[in-house]
Design a protein around this motif. Sequence first.
Motif, mmCIF file in Angstrom:
data_model
loop_
_atom_site.group_PDB
_atom_site.id
_atom_site.type_symbol
_atom_site.label_atom_id
_atom_site.label_comp_id
_atom_site.label_asym_id
_atom_site.label_seq_id
_atom_site.Cartn_x
_atom_site.Cartn_y
_atom_site.Cartn_z
ATOM 1 N N ARG A 202 33.562 55.827 35.771
ATOM 2 C CA ARG A 202 34.891 55.672 35.186
ATOM 3 C C ARG A 202 35.000 54.315 34.514
ATOM 4 O O ARG A 202 34.163 53.442 34.704
ATOM 5 N N THR A 203 36.051 54.151 33.746
ATOM 6 C CA THR A 203 36.269 52.893 33.048
ATOM 7 C C THR A 203 37.144 51.973 33.889
ATOM 8 O O THR A 203 37.844 52.409 34.808
ATOM 9 N N LEU A 204 37.105 50.717 33.565
ATOM 10 C CA LEU A 204 37.870 49.697 34.265
ATOM 11 C C LEU A 204 39.351 49.842 33.932
ATOM 12 O O LEU A 204 39.733 49.975 32.770
ATOM 13 N N SER A 205 40.211 49.817 34.967
ATOM 14 C CA SER A 205 41.649 49.979 34.739
ATOM 15 C C SER A 205 42.465 48.772 35.170
ATOM 16 O O SER A 205 43.572 48.558 34.682
ATOM 17 N N GLY A 206 41.969 47.973 36.112
ATOM 18 C CA GLY A 206 42.706 46.805 36.564
ATOM 19 C C GLY A 206 43.901 47.128 37.429
ATOM 20 O O GLY A 206 44.810 46.297 37.573
ATOM 21 N N ASP A 207 43.940 48.327 38.039
ATOM 22 C CA ASP A 207 45.108 48.725 38.825
ATOM 23 C C ASP A 207 44.918 48.512 40.324
ATOM 24 O O ASP A 207 45.818 48.825 41.105
ATOM 25 N N CYS A 208 43.750 47.984 40.767
ATOM 26 C CA CYS A 208 43.517 47.635 42.164
ATOM 27 C C CYS A 208 42.909 46.237 42.202
ATOM 28 O O CYS A 208 42.218 45.823 41.264
ATOM 29 N N THR A 209 43.155 45.500 43.287
ATOM 30 C CA THR A 209 42.600 44.164 43.400
ATOM 31 C C THR A 209 41.590 44.094 44.537
ATOM 32 O O THR A 209 41.703 44.811 45.533
ATOM 33 N N TYR A 210 40.603 43.207 44.357
ATOM 34 C CA TYR A 210 39.505 43.042 45.301
ATOM 35 C C TYR A 210 39.277 41.550 45.527
ATOM 36 O O TYR A 210 39.538 40.732 44.634
ATOM 37 N N ASP A 211 38.766 41.228 46.704
ATOM 38 C CA ASP A 211 38.510 39.820 47.015
ATOM 39 C C ASP A 211 37.501 39.212 46.054
ATOM 40 O O ASP A 211 37.647 38.071 45.610
ATOM 41 N N LEU A 212 36.459 39.975 45.756
ATOM 42 C CA LEU A 212 35.390 39.504 44.875
ATOM 43 C C LEU A 212 35.098 40.555 43.821
ATOM 44 O O LEU A 212 34.826 41.714 44.158
ATOM 45 N N VAL A 213 35.157 40.158 42.559
ATOM 46 C CA VAL A 213 34.814 41.044 41.451
ATOM 47 C C VAL A 213 33.552 40.506 40.788
ATOM 48 O O VAL A 213 33.436 39.314 40.506
ATOM 49 N N LEU A 214 32.589 41.405 40.553
ATOM 50 C CA LEU A 214 31.322 41.073 39.912
ATOM 51 C C LEU A 214 31.228 41.818 38.590
ATOM 52 O O LEU A 214 31.471 43.028 38.543
ATOM 53 N N ALA A 215 30.867 41.117 37.524
ATOM 54 C CA ALA A 215 30.754 41.767 36.215
ATOM 55 C C ALA A 215 29.538 41.207 35.495
ATOM 56 O O ALA A 215 29.591 40.108 34.928
ATOM 57 N N ASN A 216 28.444 41.937 35.529
ATOM 58 C CA ASN A 216 27.223 41.568 34.818
ATOM 59 C C ASN A 216 27.180 42.387 33.529
ATOM 60 O O ASN A 216 26.601 43.477 33.487
ATOM 61 N N LEU A 217 27.816 41.853 32.492
ATOM 62 C CA LEU A 217 28.030 42.584 31.246
ATOM 63 C C LEU A 217 27.720 41.669 30.063
ATOM 64 O O LEU A 217 27.560 40.463 30.224
ATOM 65 N N ASP A 218 27.658 42.235 28.884
ATOM 66 C CA ASP A 218 27.438 41.418 27.703
ATOM 67 C C ASP A 218 28.739 40.750 27.278
ATOM 68 O O ASP A 218 29.829 41.108 27.722
ATOM 69 N N LEU A 219 28.628 39.768 26.408
ATOM 70 C CA LEU A 219 29.781 38.973 25.982
ATOM 71 C C LEU A 219 30.892 39.840 25.400
ATOM 72 O O LEU A 219 32.074 39.683 25.747
ATOM 73 N N ARG A 220 30.527 40.754 24.538
ATOM 74 C CA ARG A 220 31.537 41.597 23.888
ATOM 75 C C ARG A 220 32.310 42.425 24.907
ATOM 76 O O ARG A 220 33.551 42.484 24.859
ATOM 77 N N THR A 221 31.605 43.041 25.846
ATOM 78 C CA THR A 221 32.271 43.869 26.848
ATOM 79 C C THR A 221 33.125 43.018 27.779
ATOM 80 O O THR A 221 34.235 43.404 28.158
ATOM 81 N N LEU A 222 32.623 41.842 28.156
ATOM 82 C CA LEU A 222 33.419 40.946 28.996
ATOM 83 C C LEU A 222 34.720 40.556 28.285
ATOM 84 O O LEU A 222 35.794 40.562 28.889
ATOM 85 N N ALA A 223 34.614 40.220 27.017
ATOM 86 C CA ALA A 223 35.809 39.818 26.266
ATOM 87 C C ALA A 223 36.798 40.971 26.150
ATOM 88 O O ALA A 223 38.016 40.787 26.327
ATOM 89 N N GLN A 224 36.302 42.179 25.871
ATOM 90 C CA GLN A 224 37.182 43.335 25.741
ATOM 91 C C GLN A 224 37.837 43.717 27.068
ATOM 92 O O GLN A 224 38.938 44.259 27.090
#
Length: 285
Positions: A202-224
């Motif tokens: 699934r895609t990222l929605s931002g509707d739940c929170t977590y103590d630690l979030v990890l995102a190993n993504l490219d610059l464009r995807t991180l920015a978006q």
Amino acid sequence: MSSAWIDVQIKSVAQADELLGLLDDPDVQGAWQDDAGIHVYWPFDRWSSRHLARLQRILRQISGNGSLPEVLVASLPQQDWNRQWAESVKPLRIGRRIVIRPSWERVPIDPGMVEIVLDPKQAFGTGHHPTTRLLLEWMEQLAVGGQSVFDVGTGSGILAMVALRLGAARAVAIDNDPVAIECATSYGRENGFGDELDFGCRTLSGDCTYDLVLANLDLRTLAQSAGDLAGSTGHRLLVSGILADQRAEIIDVFSRTGLYFSQQRELDDWLAIEFLQGQSCEGPA
């Protein structure tokens, strides 16, 4: 099965999982990544110049305005392919406690160490690439015991699985590539994880929170995804997949979401950066 293979080596690609997801080729029979780049394998009788042309289009899409990586194409007899495949992934020690190994290679495990068994399939993230290694080493030094962890763009699921081995209470891992999620789910099952590990396509929605979030993504995807990543962050966000010369841009992007830059780590010109929730005089915002 074909008696010969085509070994395509792509040198110095940042986001191997993105490449394989975009390629989405059912003829691909395996892939692995090492310090030199990525190897992708096709049966000889299914390979054609059309595959190469499509691969080059995808690499152009990923690289944007950057230079295209070098692509080498070679033919391998069945025997050499089997040998190279078996020899390609060796036990990998990361930090002081983490061991990642294929099922056919056993290593002594001392008390307090954590082990993940991972045979290469059509998903990346074995820990060899600096972006993955940076996050694994950082997690080892964090007090993740009892925490909730969210792994965005999970690939093989290695970050989520190691987080649980290090003591996290639960881990949710998502990817928009169904092949990656299928492989990661298999890895989770083979390593004995249960309901504490949740994989989802699934895609990222931002509707739940977590103590630690990890995102190993490219610059464009991180920015978006910056807004949704910030919305998922209950306390700490670790991002990777960033080159050293992209540092200022990514800090600016996440600063505009209300997170603030805390610290960074670097390995072979790759960065991992920690962002924290904004602080007020009363404590966390």
